[in-house]
Design a protein around this motif. Structure first.
Motif, mmCIF file in Angstrom:
data_model
loop_
_atom_site.group_PDB
_atom_site.id
_atom_site.type_symbol
_atom_site.label_atom_id
_atom_site.label_comp_id
_atom_site.label_asym_id
_atom_site.label_seq_id
_atom_site.Cartn_x
_atom_site.Cartn_y
_atom_site.Cartn_z
ATOM 1 N N GLY A 273 0.956 -1.343 -0.014
ATOM 2 C CA GLY A 273 0.079 0.134 0.180
ATOM 3 C C GLY A 273 0.879 1.442 0.065
ATOM 4 O O GLY A 273 0.595 2.343 -0.652
ATOM 5 N N LEU A 274 1.809 1.341 0.820
ATOM 6 C CA LEU A 274 2.757 2.493 0.816
ATOM 7 C C LEU A 274 3.426 2.849 -0.438
ATOM 8 O O LEU A 274 3.614 3.947 -0.916
ATOM 9 C CB LEU A 274 3.687 2.465 2.085
ATOM 10 N N HIS A 275 3.918 1.767 -1.000
ATOM 11 C CA HIS A 275 4.734 1.680 -2.260
ATOM 12 C C HIS A 275 3.701 2.058 -3.265
ATOM 13 O O HIS A 275 4.243 3.214 -4.222
ATOM 14 C CB HIS A 275 4.977 0.424 -2.637
ATOM 15 N N ALA A 276 2.208 1.620 -3.284
ATOM 16 C CA ALA A 276 1.377 2.139 -4.358
ATOM 17 C C ALA A 276 1.171 3.683 -4.189
ATOM 18 O O ALA A 276 1.176 4.586 -5.103
ATOM 19 C CB ALA A 276 0.287 1.362 -4.353
ATOM 20 N N LEU A 277 0.937 4.305 -2.902
ATOM 21 C CA LEU A 277 0.812 5.586 -2.746
ATOM 22 C C LEU A 277 1.927 6.531 -3.096
ATOM 23 O O LEU A 277 1.746 7.761 -3.581
ATOM 24 C CB LEU A 277 0.420 5.691 -1.039
ATOM 25 N N GLU A 278 3.073 5.905 -2.840
ATOM 26 C CA GLU A 278 4.305 6.638 -3.358
ATOM 27 C C GLU A 278 4.282 6.781 -4.942
ATOM 28 O O GLU A 278 4.363 7.903 -5.444
ATOM 29 C CB GLU A 278 5.535 6.006 -3.006
ATOM 30 N N GLN A 279 3.820 5.721 -5.681
ATOM 31 C CA GLN A 279 3.691 5.672 -7.287
ATOM 32 C C GLN A 279 2.519 6.883 -7.593
ATOM 33 O O GLN A 279 2.692 7.310 -8.441
ATOM 34 C CB GLN A 279 3.466 4.272 -7.760
ATOM 35 N N LEU A 280 1.548 6.852 -6.614
ATOM 36 C CA LEU A 280 0.583 7.581 -7.054
ATOM 37 C C LEU A 280 0.690 9.448 -6.599
ATOM 38 O O LEU A 280 0.148 10.019 -6.617
ATOM 39 C CB LEU A 280 -0.735 7.394 -6.159
ATOM 40 N N GLY A 281 2.096 9.489 -5.968
ATOM 41 C CA GLY A 281 2.314 10.747 -5.483
ATOM 42 C C GLY A 281 1.377 11.156 -4.142
ATOM 43 O O GLY A 281 1.348 12.514 -4.273
ATOM 44 N N LEU A 282 1.000 10.405 -3.393
ATOM 45 C CA LEU A 282 0.151 10.633 -2.374
ATOM 46 C C LEU A 282 0.584 10.180 -1.074
ATOM 47 O O LEU A 282 -0.016 10.294 0.023
ATOM 48 C CB LEU A 282 -1.106 10.050 -2.575
#
Length: 620
Positions: A273-282
């Motif tokens: 989840g955190l990795h995905a949020l980083e990819q989303l810029g959030l």
């Protein structure tokens, strides 16, 4: 223009002949040199590039323009995105007098062979110098190209390239090149200069843009975590060189968050989840919203016994890892409506969202377009449907009626407690779970200093009916009586939590999960992808529902932006998503067993936790 065989080609061409994705085969074998034989080797790709070399050049693709343009196309389209083929013909000086007939028939045969074995490919004809004459001949005699690019063409501005519209032809003629400017055979430095400037790059860009007509239409069913994250991920990852897809989201619920139903917290893990949020810029915004890892609330839980004695206290271990760095390594917890609002704020401004309208069904039309039935009775068509409409997906129930949820063996009763002053002392700076050893577990999660979420869980051989909303309010006493009875072995502050429960937040539900969809097997002929719980429902015990939804959204969007075909994108998504989500489902089943152990098995667990507790204290 660095693209890795972008799916833009298939999606943009959904209104053209590329509506049926190509079979994914080995990509182009061309790397360098004067020969390229992908058509003869049976390579099938979205784009087939056939090149006729200039006079006296060796091989079949030549030594100058041909190799340079081929490499640029492979760089832009990816090795799976283009087949490279040179034309075998004499390319002699005397051949110029034949006005392309010396190689034109061979180029025609190659184009027909490519279309025969790969019907949906786009044919690009190209030539340099005398190769331009070959291209003109082939275009007039049955090659049926989709576009053409010429360099130093002897017939520059004299003749059209077959029946191609001028918008589908790009011809480069350098200043001082006598072959194309004056139509002589005077070979000047300018005639040899096409690989030294920007002409090769511009030619490759023209080829890519000329076969991309129209905008793909993507419908996303569901504006939950997966659907909203997908929209943002696609916007951020889509190649800037191409028009962005028209993306439409249909959501059955209203735009305003239901804070009572969505007031529970979600564990967001570093590796997913955190990795995905980083990819989303959030990521930074999400860290600021975490209910743990700040305000003296540790990011890691405590495991208590039924009398609230710590069996394993991880909270003290996490104190040295405070701040953003600690959260990035241990994870965070977010209130669901806060995460949803964060994703809504991150939606691209041009994304259309129809609130209060859900997708009831979908079917595949001719040409693989998808017809979607909206719950107001209307229908919409799209080139790609993303089903992100949750565990009880309407889209999945219609397309895959036998792919249903499985009972994971546990029932949950949950609510939010609102305390007039402060939470019970034991929970002011800690959170976690009570393992009773009697088949019942009690979990507590922080929201703020006056609010906490609780869940009581127990093993069951049969699922229980879902209760929430107004029904839960008028059945409040019945539900809370069951909680007290099943948790009667738990000591104070258990009863304090139950007494402070807001009835609007009460829920009773069964833990359900579902094996992930393998699209190649389940939906081989449909431009449809399921993500999040619609694909692989997770029981709350896995602690991974939101994590998998975010990871799915980023993973699929990335592959749609970088693969050569829709089938390749979905297959690649499955290869990454299936083992990841299946592992999370298995973890949830294992945790259900662990939380509800009894007798000797529980004593073994308690002994193990004691050993781990000693090791944690020693390492601290």
């Amino acid at each position: 223009m660095q693209l890795t065989g972008t799916l833009a080609y298939l999606l943009y061409a959904a209104s053209l002949a590329i509506a049926v994705p190509l079979e994914k085969r080995d990509g182009s074998s061309y790397t360098s040199g004067t020969k390229a034989n992908d058509i003869k080797d049976g390579v099938c790709a979205p784009v087939t590039f056939i090149f006729a070399r200039g006079t006296t050049e060796i091989g079949n693709i030549g030594e100058t323009v041909g190799p340079a343009l081929a490499k640029k196309l492979i760089s832009g389209l990816g090795r799976d995105g283009v087949a490279i083929q040179g034309v075998e013909y004499p390319a002699s000086i005397l051949g110029n007098a034949q006005l392309g007939k010396s190689g034109g028939p061979t180029m025609v045969d190659l184009a027909k062979q490519a279309k025969s074995s790969c019907p949906d490919t786009k044919i690009v004809l190209s030539g340099y110098s005398q190769g331009g004459l070959v291209t003109h001949y082939a275009a007039k005699h049955g090659a049926e190209p989709d576009c053409a690019v010429l360099y130093g063409d002897p017939e520059y501005k004299i003749d059209k390239v077959g029946d191609l519209d001028s918008s589908k032809v790009k011809s480069f003629c350098a200043t001082g090149d006598g072959v194309c400017e004056l139509h002589t055979f005077d070979i000047t430095a300018a005639h040899l200069s096409y690989t030294t400037g920007n002409d090769i790059s511009e030619g490759a860009e023209f080829i890519q843009s000329s076969i991309l007509i129209g905008r793909p239409r993507i419908i996303v069913a569901g504006a939950g975590i997966a659907g909203l994250a997908f929209a943002r991920a696609l916007e951020r990852g889509w190649p800037k060189e191409h028009p962005k897809p028209e993306l439409v989201i249909y959501e059955r619920s209203s735009k305003d968050s239901d804070r009572e139903r969505e007031g529970y917290t979600l564990g967001i893990k570093p590796e997913s989840g955190l990795h995905a949020l980083e990819q989303l810029g959030l990521l930074d915004a999400a860290l600021c919203l975490s209910t743990v890892g700040c305000n003296d609330v540790p990011p890691l839980p405590t495991i208590w016994s039924k009398d609230w004695r710590p069996m394993l206290d991880l909270s003290t271990r996490a104190k040295s890892d405070n701040g953003d760095h600690g959260a990035r390594s241990t994870g965070i917890r977010l209130i669901r409506y806060e995460l949803r609002n964060l994703l809504m704020e991150g939606l691209p401004s041009h994304t259309k969202v129809y609130w209060g309208k859900g997708c009831n069904a979908a079917r595949v039309l001719d040409g693989r377009k998808i017809q979607v039935e909206i719950d107001d009775g209307s229908t919409e068509q799209c080139d790609l449907l993303i089903a992100a409409d949750g565990a009880n997906s309407k889209v999945r129930s219609v397309l895959l009626p036998d792919d249903t949820l499985n009972f994971a063996g546990a029932v949950c009763l949950m609510g939010t407690s609102r305390f007039p002053s402060r939470k019970p002392a034991v929970l002011e700076h800690k959170w976690g779970m009570n393992l009773t050893g009697e088949g019942t577990a009690f979990l507590t999660f922080p929201v703020d200093k006056n609010t906490g979420i609780w869940a009581l869980t127990y093993r069951s051989s049969q699922p229980q009916e879902r209760i929430r909303g107004e029904e839960a309010v008028w059945r409040k006493q019945e539900i809370l009586d069951e909680v007290r009875e099943r948790g009667n072995m738990l000591q104070k502050p258990f009863n304090e939590f139950i007494e402070a429960t807001d009835p609007q937040t009460l829920q009773v539900f069964s833990a359900m999960d579902k094996v992930p969809v393998q699209h190649a097997k389940a939906l081989p002929a449909a431009n449809i992808a399921l993500i999040g719980d619609a694909n692989h429902a997770m029981s709350p015990f896995s602690g991974n529902g939101a994590n998998m939804a975010l990871a799915d959204a980023v993973s699929l969007a990335s592959r749609l932006s970088s693969c050569t075909s829709l089938r390749a994108a979905i297959d690649d998504f499955d290869a990454e998503s299936w083992p990841r989500s299946q592992k999370a489902i298995n973890r949830g089943r294992w945790i259900i067993s662990l939380f509800h152990l009894k007798g000797f098995a529980f004593l073994l667990l308690r002994a193990l936790l004691a050993v781990v507790s000693v090791l944690v204290a020693w390492k601290r």
